[in-house]
Design an enzyme around this catalytic site. Structure first.
Site, PDB file in Angstrom:
ATOM      1  N   ALA A 242      -3.502  41.750  18.569  1.00 55.18           N
ATOM      2  CA  ALA A 242      -2.064  41.651  18.320  1.00 55.18           C
ATOM      3  C   ALA A 242      -1.623  40.232  17.966  1.00 55.18           C
ATOM      4  O   ALA A 242      -0.470  40.013  17.593  1.00 55.18           O
ATOM      5  CB  ALA A 242      -1.293  42.145  19.546  1.00 55.18           C
ATOM      6  N   ASP A 243      -2.529  39.278  18.080  1.00 51.34           N
ATOM      7  CA  ASP A 243      -2.193  37.888  17.803  1.00 51.34           C
ATOM      8  C   ASP A 243      -1.954  37.690  16.301  1.00 51.34           C
ATOM      9  O   ASP A 243      -2.819  37.995  15.472  1.00 51.34           O
ATOM     10  CB  ASP A 243      -3.333  36.978  18.278  1.00 51.34           C
ATOM     11  CG  ASP A 243      -2.985  35.511  18.154  1.00 51.34           C
ATOM     12  OD1 ASP A 243      -2.451  34.964  19.117  1.00 51.34           O
ATOM     13  OD2 ASP A 243      -3.256  34.919  17.085  1.00 51.34           O
ATOM     14  N   ILE A 244      -0.790  37.157  15.964  1.00 52.02           N
ATOM     15  CA  ILE A 244      -0.420  36.982  14.554  1.00 52.02           C
ATOM     16  C   ILE A 244      -1.377  36.023  13.854  1.00 52.02           C
ATOM     17  O   ILE A 244      -1.747  36.227  12.690  1.00 52.02           O
ATOM     18  CB  ILE A 244       1.032  36.463  14.441  1.00 52.02           C
ATOM     19  CG1 ILE A 244       2.017  37.456  15.081  1.00 52.02           C
ATOM     20  CG2 ILE A 244       1.394  36.238  12.978  1.00 52.02           C
ATOM     21  CD1 ILE A 244       2.010  38.823  14.448  1.00 52.02           C
TER      22      ILE A 244
END
Length: 288
Positions: A242-244
């Site tokens: 989920a880390d951009i």
């Protein structure tokens, strides 16, 4: 003052370490002198230790210095853990040179996974950094530490959870924290201070158990839990999809038209196990 010299198996690229640490304005370092000052609380007392690189990438050597001889062994053990000196990066390089990340690992070879200096500060930093661009996240963290922390030998220490537990939410919103983020920081600190959330016990749990325990806390989701596992506990096989930043790095590296889906990330990362944490670190490095 005591001084200890430590030699490691190379490669270990300390200049890459300093470059990454320099993004955090709370950390005291000198890139020219190739040194960093590490604040540690040992037996409830604050100490500052200096780590200075005196070797090369292929033959790394370090001088560690401190003032109190009585806590020398404890300090060296903790510094070894933080800088991951007992893990050979040769294993990482040989693994990833056989994968689709070989180009990135060749470019950043010898970059170790360096941990945050303690679990509480790692958790606070992770909560503060949620859904913010990196520059403003570091600005907020700096305001938090310099407003409520303390200095020893001009080196900043994060405040204790007991001190943050006593704050009003407005004291953080005055620093440009959102109301919700102020609540997360203070309420989580209250749980740590009263023992409901025991950070010291987390290292005895599996990755899944740590995530399950942490997400019970309002304001801590899977991303923050994985951040603590990776940057606080140093678990080697974490991949925060989920880390951009990870999504952007994969998009750039694989020349994708848009950010990858979760399923696509699973496909790209199939051969990165059991060192997903290093893939994560090196992907971050590729866009920093």
């Amino acid at each position: 003052m005591w001084v200890e010299t430590v030699s490691l198996e190379g490669p270990y690229h300390f200049d890459h370490v300093l470059d990454r640490l320099s993004m955090d304005p709370v950390i005291s370092l000198d890139i020219v002198e190739r040194s960093v000052k590490v604040p540690l609380v040992i037996n409830h007392n604050p100490y500052v230790f200096t780590i200075k690189a005196i070797g090369t990438i292929e033959e790394p050597r370090f001088e560690i210095s401190g003032h109190d001889e009585k806590i020398r062994i404890r300090a060296l053990t903790e510094i070894n853990r933080i800088f991951q000196w007992d893990f050979s990066l040769k294993t990482i390089i040989s693994h990833f040179l056989e994968t689709n990340l070989s180009q990135i690992f060749s470019m950043h070879a010898g970059t170790p996974l360096v941990l945050e200096f303690d679990l509480y500060s790692c958790l606070m930093k992770s909560i503060i950094h949620q859904q913010l661009n990196l520059k403003f996240a570091h600005t907020l963290t700096n305001r938090f530490v310099t407003s409520f922390g303390y200095q020893v030998d001009d080196v900043w220490f994060y405040p204790l959870p007991e001190e943050i537990a006593q704050l009003d939410y407005e004291q953080l919103t005055n620093l440009q924290f959102s109301k919700r983020k102020a609540e997360y920081v203070i309420d989580t600190s209250r749980l740590v201070a009263n023992g409901t959330l025991n950070l010291k016990k987390l290292d005895m749990l599996s990755d899944d158990e740590v995530v399950k325990e942490l997400v019970k806390v309002r304001g801590i989701g899977p991303w923050t839990a994985q951040s603590l596992l990776l940057s606080g506990l140093g678990h080697p096989n974490l991949f925060p999809k989920a880390d951009i930043g990870i999504q952007k790095a994969i998009q750039k590296h694989f020349k994708l038209e848009k950010k990858p889906t979760s399923e696509e990330m699973d496909i790209y990362s199939e051969k990165w196990t059991p060192y997903l944490s290093y893939a994560t670190l090196y992907l971050w490095r590729s866009i920093e």
